[in-house]
Design an enzyme around this catalytic site. Structure first.
Site, mmCIF file in Angstrom:
data_model
loop_
_atom_site.group_PDB
_atom_site.id
_atom_site.type_symbol
_atom_site.label_atom_id
_atom_site.label_comp_id
_atom_site.label_asym_id
_atom_site.label_seq_id
_atom_site.Cartn_x
_atom_site.Cartn_y
_atom_site.Cartn_z
ATOM 1 C CG HIS A 96 -1.810 1.183 1.396
ATOM 2 N ND1 HIS A 96 -1.611 2.272 1.390
ATOM 3 C CD2 HIS A 96 -3.123 1.035 0.575
ATOM 4 C CE1 HIS A 96 -2.763 3.130 1.158
ATOM 5 N NE2 HIS A 96 -3.862 2.314 0.945
ATOM 6 C CD GLU A 164 -5.176 1.855 -2.867
ATOM 7 O OE1 GLU A 164 -6.649 1.958 -2.909
ATOM 8 O OE2 GLU A 164 -4.590 1.922 -2.525
HETATM 9 C C1 PEP Z 1 -6.585 3.374 0.491
HETATM 10 O O1 PEP Z 1 -5.917 4.050 0.834
HETATM 11 O O2 PEP Z 1 -6.356 1.869 -0.294
HETATM 12 C C2 PEP Z 1 -7.730 4.322 -0.512
HETATM 13 C C3 PEP Z 1 -8.347 3.672 -1.697
HETATM 14 O O3 PEP Z 1 -8.568 5.400 0.483
HETATM 15 P P1 PEP Z 1 -9.843 6.274 0.254
HETATM 16 O O4 PEP Z 1 -10.429 5.628 -0.028
HETATM 17 O O5 PEP Z 1 -10.091 6.631 1.225
HETATM 18 O O6 PEP Z 1 -9.573 7.071 -1.284
#
Ligand code: PEP
Length: 241
Positions: A96, A164
């Site tokens: 992450h 992400e």
């Molecule tokens: C995350 O940190 O994996 C994430 C997706 O956070 P958010 O949905 O708050 O952007």
């Protein structure tokens, strides 16, 4: 056959023992019209896992936010995969961006974690994504490809890749469908070409909520979402499901 859709909650360092128990009990009562086409996974902080593992029904699976790449040893402050397995975790997040940035985790370390998670029979959820300045300089494709190359072992059984973009996490800003599709294609083509024995799913994470989730799910080869902020509120999470 229809592909599975993953709704994965990353609770990060949030929720108390009682709030997390109440949350899980409520989700376990949800009516899931499409039953086994959906996989709902909750990834709580480590200390909540033993209690939550006692409350699991058939609808919800448990995941962890991280683990060490060794099975045991002198690693102060870390948690082992063996205990995660003992407490019924089926998934573990690896790489992450908060771990990459705040704990200086490298692709080499992440690859070792992914290898261990899979060899213990759990599914790794590998996070990849670019910083805002990398996107602005059009370096995002290169960044994602090197993260994939350097963190995915060659003979892996299965994996979930979460795209992400770091600039979207917790900001309320999400990439356009075009931008997500472009990266999804890169991930898909990479796995098909260079890791062709690996069973994989691609999901998106970054400011997902009940308003944008449906649109994200319509993207080609998209199998769900990793959800942070919006997964902490039972009403919102229920709406997403
Ligand atoms: C995350 O940190 O994996 C994430 C997706 O956070 P958010 O949905 O708050 O952007």
């Amino acid at each position: 056959m229809k592909k599975k859709t993953f709704i994965i909650a990353n609770w990060k360092m949030n929720l108390s023992l009682s709030d997390s128990s109440n949350f899980l009990k409520k989700i376990c009562k949800f009516k899931m019209p499409l039953g086994n086409l959906f996989e709902i996974v909750i990834c709580p902080q480590f200390l909540l896992i033993p209690n939550l593992s006692k409350l699991l029904g058939s609808i919800v699976k448990l995941g962890a936010q991280d683990c060490h790449y060794a099975t045991s040893g002198a690693f102060t402050g870390d948690s082992s995969i063996k205990l995660l397995k003992y407490f019924k975790c089926k998934y573990v997040i690896a790489g992450h961006s908060e771990r990459r940035i705040l704990h200086k985790e490298s692709n080499i370390e992440i690859k070792k974690k992914v290898t261990l998670i899979s060899s213990e029979g759990l599914t790794p959820i590998l996070c990849v994504g670019e910083l805002l300045n990398e996107r602005k300089k059009k370096l995002h494709k290169q960044k994602i490809i090197s993260q994939l190359q350097e963190s995915i072992p060659t003979n892996l059984k299965n994996i979930i890749i979460a795209y992400e973009p770091i600039w979207s996490i917790g900001t309320g800003t999400i990439p356009s469908v075009y931008e997500i599709t472009e990266v999804t294609e890169i991930i898909f083509n990479f796995l098909r070409k260079y890791r062709n024995h690996t069973k994989f799913h691609i999901i998106y994470g970054g400011s997902v909520d009940s308003k944008n989730f449906k649109l994200i799910l319509e993207i080609k080869n998209m199998s769900g979402a990793l959800i942070g902020g919006a997964s902490l509120h039972i009403k919102e999470f229920k709406k997403i499901i």
